[in-house]
Structures are given as C-alpha cells and as structure tokens.
Scaffold this active site. Structure first.
Site, mmCIF file in Angstrom:
data_model
loop_
_atom_site.group_PDB
_atom_site.id
_atom_site.type_symbol
_atom_site.label_atom_id
_atom_site.label_comp_id
_atom_site.label_asym_id
_atom_site.label_seq_id
_atom_site.Cartn_x
_atom_site.Cartn_y
_atom_site.Cartn_z
ATOM 1 N N SER A 203 41.352 38.548 36.271
ATOM 2 C CA SER A 203 40.446 38.101 37.328
ATOM 3 C C SER A 203 39.322 39.078 37.619
ATOM 4 O O SER A 203 38.212 38.666 37.977
ATOM 5 C CB SER A 203 41.240 37.858 38.613
ATOM 6 O OG SER A 203 41.871 39.050 39.052
ATOM 7 N N HIS B 100 45.283 32.853 36.577
ATOM 8 C CA HIS B 100 43.850 32.530 36.594
ATOM 9 C C HIS B 100 43.436 31.588 35.476
ATOM 10 O O HIS B 100 42.249 31.289 35.327
ATOM 11 C CB HIS B 100 43.036 33.820 36.557
ATOM 12 C CG HIS B 100 43.270 34.692 37.741
ATOM 13 N ND1 HIS B 100 44.189 35.731 37.725
ATOM 14 C CD2 HIS B 100 42.753 34.658 38.993
ATOM 15 C CE1 HIS B 100 44.206 36.296 38.918
ATOM 16 N NE2 HIS B 100 43.361 35.675 39.699
ATOM 17 N N LYS C 26 44.896 29.059 42.848
ATOM 18 C CA LYS C 26 43.576 29.280 42.246
ATOM 19 C C LYS C 26 42.993 27.920 41.857
ATOM 20 O O LYS C 26 42.566 27.173 42.707
ATOM 21 C CB LYS C 26 43.706 30.222 41.040
ATOM 22 C CG LYS C 26 44.290 31.594 41.419
ATOM 23 C CD LYS C 26 43.341 32.352 42.328
ATOM 24 C CE LYS C 26 43.779 33.789 42.540
ATOM 25 N NZ LYS C 26 44.744 33.963 43.645
#
Length: 208
Positions: free
Chosen positions: A107, A135, A166
C-alpha cells in the site's frame, strides 16, 4: 463471540463465498484485516515448534506484530528480493517449519511482489507460504480474487489473507486455505476466539 453465539448464517455464507472466489476449501472471517494477520501469524508461530518466519522488509505492521507476538525467530529479506530469500532459506535447517510471509500489493509504494519468483523459491525449500492480499482483493484478478489467483498460484500458497475494508468497502478481514488449516486457526487464534463477531449487516454488505 463466534464460538458462543456470534456465528450467523450470513457469516457462514460470506466465508463460503470468499473461499469459492479464491478457489480454496475454506475461509475464516475476522473483525478486521489487521486482526486477521496478527492473530493468524501469531498462532502459526506459537503453535509450530521451532518455527522461523521469513518476512519481507516492507511487510505491514499487522504482519510484523503477529510474528513478533508469536515468539518465533524472524529473518527479514530485502523487499521483493527472491535471491535474498533464497540466501536465507539456504541457511536454515530444512527440518524446521519455515513460513515465508509477504504482501502481493504494497500500500505505501503501490508496488507488486514478484509472486512467481517468491513462491517458487519458498516451495523449492519446502517452506509454508503466507500472502497478504488486503490491497489486491476486490480490485485485481478474476471476480476480485486477487493477484495470487490471477497468477495461477492459488494451489502453491498455503494461506491468503485479505481485507474487506479496502476495495470491498465494508469492514473485516479473512484468511482462506485448506479446510484443516483454517480449522487449526479457528481453534487456536485468540484474535478470533475472544473477540466480537462481525455483525450481520456487515456480512450482508460484504456479500452484496
């Protein structure tokens, strides 16, 4: 808590959906992605005698904390460097449980791990492979399955961790893998056993 009164039909359905999306036998949902990493890695390191973690230098704090809390030995390899991982694995007793832990998509820098090279290196030495896909899930791969599935490596990775907070836009975290391994985590991870279950509304939102 899940083991007393917190398991509900929507959670069971969500776990089945997550497992199916990644082509795995089973999934286990946690209250967050952080807890999924921390609880799972701490459990593996504590329950496997002589365990050694091989951790990417840029791993997320939740992974680092879980490994540290386990009390197991930790060796850190250079970021996304399969040659350095190879060097460390060669120096370890092959009789010891060795867990190679890294992220598929980082990230902070947005870089993607060389999945094929890292997994091949770990497998060559008979090491367990743990990949954080927080992610990547929901944004990459077929049906949002993540980068491991997109690379065709699902059968070569023992545990995939992901987050629902996310790309999925809800809250929670999960791990997927073989049914026996997921049951092992379910039976020993304090971060699963002693905390509040994900509420039905959040499980429903994640399913949607």
């Amino acid at each position: 808590t899940r083991n007393i009164s917190g398991t509900h039909a929507l959670l069971v359905e969500l776990e089945a959906e997550l497992a199916a999306t990644q082509g795995r036998e089973a999934a286990l949902v946690f209250s967050s992605g952080y807890v999924a990493n921390d609880a799972t890695l701490a459990t593996l390191g504590r329950q496997l005698p002589g365990c050694v973690f091989l951790s990417d230098r840029h791993n997320h704090a939740s992974m680092i904390e879980g490994m540290r809390r386990s009390g197991a030995r930790i060796e850190v390899f250079a970021h996304n460097d399969s040659a350095d991982l190879e060097r460390l694995l060669r120096g370890l007793d092959p009789a010891l449980p060795r867990i190679v832990a890294f992220e598929s998509l980082y990230s902070m820098d947005g870089d993607i791990a060389p999945l094929r090279a890292l997994v091949a290196t770990a497998r060559r030495h008979g090491a367990f492979v743990y990949v954080d896909e927080t992610h990547a899930v929901g944004a990459h791969g077929p049906g949002g399955a993540g980068l491991v599935v997109a690379a065709g490596l699902s059968d070569s990775v023992d545990l995939i961790q992901g987050g629902l907070g996310k790309a999925y836009g809800v809250v929670g975290g999960f791990v997927t893998g073989r049914a026996a391994l997921v049951d092992f985590i379910r039976s020993h991870a304090a971060g699963f056993i002693f905390t509040t279950a994900l509420p039905p509304v959040d499980a429903a939102a994640a399913l949607a």
